[in-house]
Every structure is written in structure tokens, then in C-alpha cells.
Design an enzyme around this catalytic site. Structure first.
Site, PDB file in Angstrom:
ATOM      1  CB  SER A 197      -0.944  -0.033   1.204  1.00  0.00           C
ATOM      2  OG  SER A 197      -1.901   0.990   1.126  1.00  0.00           O
ATOM      3  CG  ASP A 207      -3.988  -2.530   0.512  1.00  0.00           C
ATOM      4  OD1 ASP A 207      -2.783  -2.793   0.624  1.00  0.00           O
ATOM      5  OD2 ASP A 207      -4.594  -1.777   1.295  1.00  0.00           O
TER       6      ASP A 207
END
Length: 498
Positions: A179, A322
Site C-alpha cells: 500500500s 492492496d
């Protein structure tokens, strides 16, 4: 008088504008409290100081007598991580600056011995024997890596941590990010040191063209109307990151970037993208995928450079999201790929930091109670999701959310050295928003200041592995050059005969 001096030094540390100022105040603090006497003495219950002192004397004796074969033999049995317990984190808690002088002296003696044996001064040990020794030593000792958690807008905390380590020459060449952590890792791994400084300046890091309006409440959860759009993030990353593959970035900077991504579809496994497993994948798309928060941003198809040098979809039927969902800190994969056994963790995940604590500091009864409560909560949640597995299977989205929650809960979020973002209240509207320069500057500064007390611990625990890495790189470069020269001479001889 002593109390006033101590308070003055604590204030000086809090107001320091650089690591130099902070370390000067920290040393003065240790002197005013008498901790400098603890630093100078050998005794401690946390490591075998008598054994380390014997080893140090032996190295000094071999060094003075120029017994190169004996020195090599001593190092063969003396280069191991956490030798006689001297890697115990407790040894870095007593003093504000550094640890036992004995440990620092021993590490320096090992490093000096390694550099001496690797030099041209040592001619009675063949090059091949030296190379074999350094390879085995690196394998036994292991390597360090810098791991950056998922973070959302808190990614600038990671940048502050990286800035503090980089300025001290302590940033490991192996790093991973998921991320927001992948953004920082990509910035560092696609720019050479000479070009890095501007990327630590807040004015160069705003992710959008306009600063967001003040939300003022919880209404803009995950950014609300101020949330960065996927196309805005993509455009900004294109400005900040050169269009390189993982292999090209490694060849440019010598840094091993690893980006965690998770599958958007069922029956797929998460990936750790890097120059070893996916050398031709482009970094920009990898970072976009790692930042694609499920339910907030659309999943991403990766891109790669084909054998003709053209950009093509990579695994075109697969989309990715993610990476922090499944592998926020991919310690096991880094161990398998690079021999990493020492982890420096920058933890800024807003879902984790309120509950995270430095393992080395968990000594109080309250810490023990919290750890037990956390373990109980994890066991309870795992058991309940297991019981509800069949009913949940009739509700795919709910089942997916439950499994994702378990994946987040069951991960390990700490390492050997933990730099954890201090708890600070921010409106949830900022987590995925384009932050103003003031907030970016605050987070970078916070990352630096949180890192300063850990700098000497990082220096002591990574000095040997960094030395081995540097020596091996120089040796293998020399070996490759010799092979090329021999090959050229062989071809010249063949042409002459023909």
C-alpha cells in the site's frame, strides 16, 4: 541540580532539529543520569559479556600478530547473528544513546577484521578461499531488510523513517512495501542517492494539484469527497516514478524493491513482486495495485516489458489489490529470496498502530495483560469465523470480508527493530485524502524523530551484514570482470589461430 540537567537534556532532545543535535543531547542525558557508567562496564544479565570480552581479546591478539589464517579461523566461528545474546533489544533500552561499549567494540573489531582480510594487504590467503569464506559468512550471519507497512496517507511517516536511516547510511538495500509503503519503497528504489534529497521535501510530495478542503468530521470516511481518485494517484505516480521494471530499477540503484499485492479474485494467491520473481513487471502498475484498497479503488492489471521491449499486460486475466490485506510485512518470503533474518519495521498502518507495541518494550504487567487480551480476541474471532464458514458461503461479499478481516488480524506486524508511528488522532477523512503540505511535513518530521532513538541500535545490528554485502559485491564484480577478460583473451586467441 541533576534533575534540572536531566530535564534540560530531555527538552533539548524534544526540540532537536537534526540527529546530530538529538544525539548530543542524548549523550549528555546519559552522563547526567550516570547511565554512561553502565555503557562503559561489561556486566549485564542480558548477554554473555565474559564470552564477548574473550572473543574481542582473541581478535585483538590475532590482529596484532598478523596471524591471517588464525584470524580467518576465528571469524569462521564468530560471525553469527545475536552472538552470545548481544542482539538482545533490552541492551538498547538503558541508555538514550547506544548500548554497551563492549558490544560496539566487538562489532567494530569484526568489521575491521573483515575489511582487512578482504584487502590486498592479505596475500597469503587465495582469492577463491576469501570469496568462499565471505559467501559462507553472509549465509550464516544473514541480511537486514527494511519493511514498510500499509499506511494510507500515513505513508509520509515511512518517508521520514527512510530519510533518517538514509542520511546515516543505514538504509538496507533490501526493502518491502505494501500500500502506501510501496510508494515510498518505489521512490527510494528508482532514484540514485544523488537524486534522492528532493523527494524528502514536503512541497514535492503533494499527491494532487489542489490541497483538500477541511472536512471537519467523520462524514468523509476514507476521504469522502476529498479522497484521491485512482486517476489522480496514477498521474502523480507517473510524475514521481520513472517508468522502470523491477530489474531496471535494481540495475540503476542496487536496491531490491519488493511490493506486496493481493488477488482480487478467488482461488489465487498473493504475490511479492521483485527483480527475482517478476523482473520484467513495471513498478508503477505494481504500486497502483498495492494501493488499490478493496471496495475503495478498482483492482489493477499489471504491466510488463516483453522480449521486444514493448509494454504488455502481465497476467491479463488477473487483477490485483492492496497487498497489506494478506502480506503487510512479508518476512518469510524475504527470508527465502534473500536470506533476510533481521527486520527493521516502519509500522504506520492506521488499523494496526493503536494496538501495536515494540516487542522489546513489553515488560510491564499492563503489556502482558494487553498481549493476553489480543491473543484471546484473535482466537475468538478465528473460532467464530470457522463456525460460520458454511452460512457465510451463501453471502459471497460477507464471506470475503470475513476472510479478509481474519487475514489482517492474523498477521505479524512487528520485527527485530520496530519504528511505530505514535498514536495520533486524525479524522478518518484524511486516511485516503490528498494531504496539505503542513500535514505531510508533520508526518515526515514525526517519522524522523521516532527513528532517532533507534539509529544506534540499527547501526550496531546491521554493521556486520552491510560490510559483508559490500565486500561480496566488490569481490563478485571483480570475479565477473576477470571472467570477461579471460573470455575476451580466449576469443582473441581463437581468432589469431584461425
Amino acid at each position: 541540580m541533576i534533575l534540572n540537567t536531566t530535564l534540560k537534556m530531555e527538552k533539548a532532545m524534544a526540540q532537536a532539529q537534526s540527529y546530530g543535535e538529538w544525539s548530543k543531547a542524548a549523550k549528555a542525558h546519559d552522563k547526567s543520569t550516570g547511565v554512561d557508567l553502565w555503557v562503559k562496564s561489561d556486566e549485564s544479565k542480558h548477554f554473555d559479556h565474559k564470552s564477548i570480552r574473550r572473543r574481542l581479546k582473541r581478535l585483538s591478539k590475532l590482529w596484532k600478530s598478523q596471524d591471517n589464517a588464525g584470524l580467518l579461523y576465528a571469524l569462521n566461528e564468530g560471525i553469527h547473528g545475536n552472538m552470545d545474546g548481544m542482539g538482545n533489544a533490552r541492551l538498547h533500552e538503558k541508555a538514550r544513546f547506544g548500548t554497551k561499549r563492549l558490544i560496539q567494540d566487538y562489532v567494530d573489531a569484526i568489521v575491521n577484521s573483515l575489511e582487512y582480510l578482504a584487502s590486498d594487504k592479505v596475500t597469503d590467503i587465495p582469492f577463491e578461499e576469501k570469496l568462499d569464506f565471505f559467501r559462507r559468512a553472509q549465509h550464516c550471519y544473514g541480511r537486514s531488510a527494511f519493511l514498510m507497512s500499509g499506511s494510507g496517507a500515513f505513508l509520509y511517516f515511512h518517508l521520514g523513517v527512510a530519510k533518517a536511516l538514509w542520511r546515516q547510511g543505514l538504509l538496507p538495500h533490501i526493502m518491502s512495501g505494501s500500500s502506501g509503503g510501496s510508494v515510498v519503497g518505489a521512490l527510494i528504489s528508482t532514484h540514485v542517492d544523488e537524486d534522492m534529497e528532493p523527494y524528502f521535501e514536503p512541497e514535492n510530495l503533494v499527491m494532487g494539484d489542489e490541497e483538500p478542503e477541511n472536512d471537519g468530521g467523520f462524514g468523509g470516511l476514507f476521504g469522502g469527497s476529498n479522497r484521491m481518485r485512482a486517476d489522480e494517484i496514477e498521474a502523480r505516480l507517473s510524475e514521481m516514478l520513472p517508468d522502470l521494471t523491477f530489474q531496471e530499477a535494481y540495475e540503476l540503484t542496487g536496491r531490491h524493491l519488493n511490493v506486496s499485492i493481493a488477488p482480487a479474485e478467488k482461488h489465487q494467491t498473493s504475490r511479492l513482486l521483485n527483480a527475482i520473481a517478476s523482473p520484467n513487471v513495471y513498478i508503477r502498475e505494481a504500486v497502483m495495485a498495492s494501493c488499490a484498497v478493496p471496495g475503495v479503488y478498482p483492482p489493477v492489471t499489471l504491466a510488463a516489458k516483453d522480449h521486444k521491449g514493448e509494454r504488455v499486460p502481465y497476467l491479463p486475466n488477473r487483477k490485483w489489490v492492496d497487498g497489506s490485506v494478506t502480506h503487510d510485512l512479508p518476512a518469510k518470503r524475504l527470508a527465502r529470496l534473500y536470506g533476510v533474518n533481521h527486520h527493521i519495521v516502519s509500522q504506520a498502518n492506521p488499523l494496526i498502530t493503536p494496538f501495536a507495541s515494540d516487542v522489546s518494550q513489553q515488560k510491564t504487567a499492563m503489556s502482558a495483560i494487553r498481549n493476553a487480551s489480543t491473543a484471546t480476541m484473535k482466537a475468538w474471532l478465528n473460532a467464530n469465523v470457522s463456525i460460520m464458514q458454511k452460512p457465510l458461503s451463501f453471502f459471497p461479499r460477507l464471506n470475503s470480508l470475513a476472510n479478509m478481516t481474519l487475514s489482517v488480524i492474523n498477521q505479524d506486524y512487528t520485527g527485530d527493530i520496530n519504528i511505530i508511528r505514535p498514536t495520533m488522532f486524525w479524522s478518518p477523512s484524511k486516511i485516503l485524502s490528498n494531504l496539505p503540505i503542513e500535514d505531510i511535513s508533520e508526518l515526515i518530521d514525526l517519522g524522523e524523530r521516532t527513528t532517532w532513538p533507534k539509529i544506534e541500535m540499527v547501526r550496531t545490528q546491521t554493521k556486520i551484514s552491510q560490510t559483508l554485502d559490500r565486500i561480496l559485491f566488490e569481490y563478485e564484480t571483480e570475479l565477473a570482470h576477470d571472467h570477461e577478460l579471460a573470455h575476451a583473451q580466449d576469443n582473441a586467441m581463437k581468432r589469431k589461430i584461425a
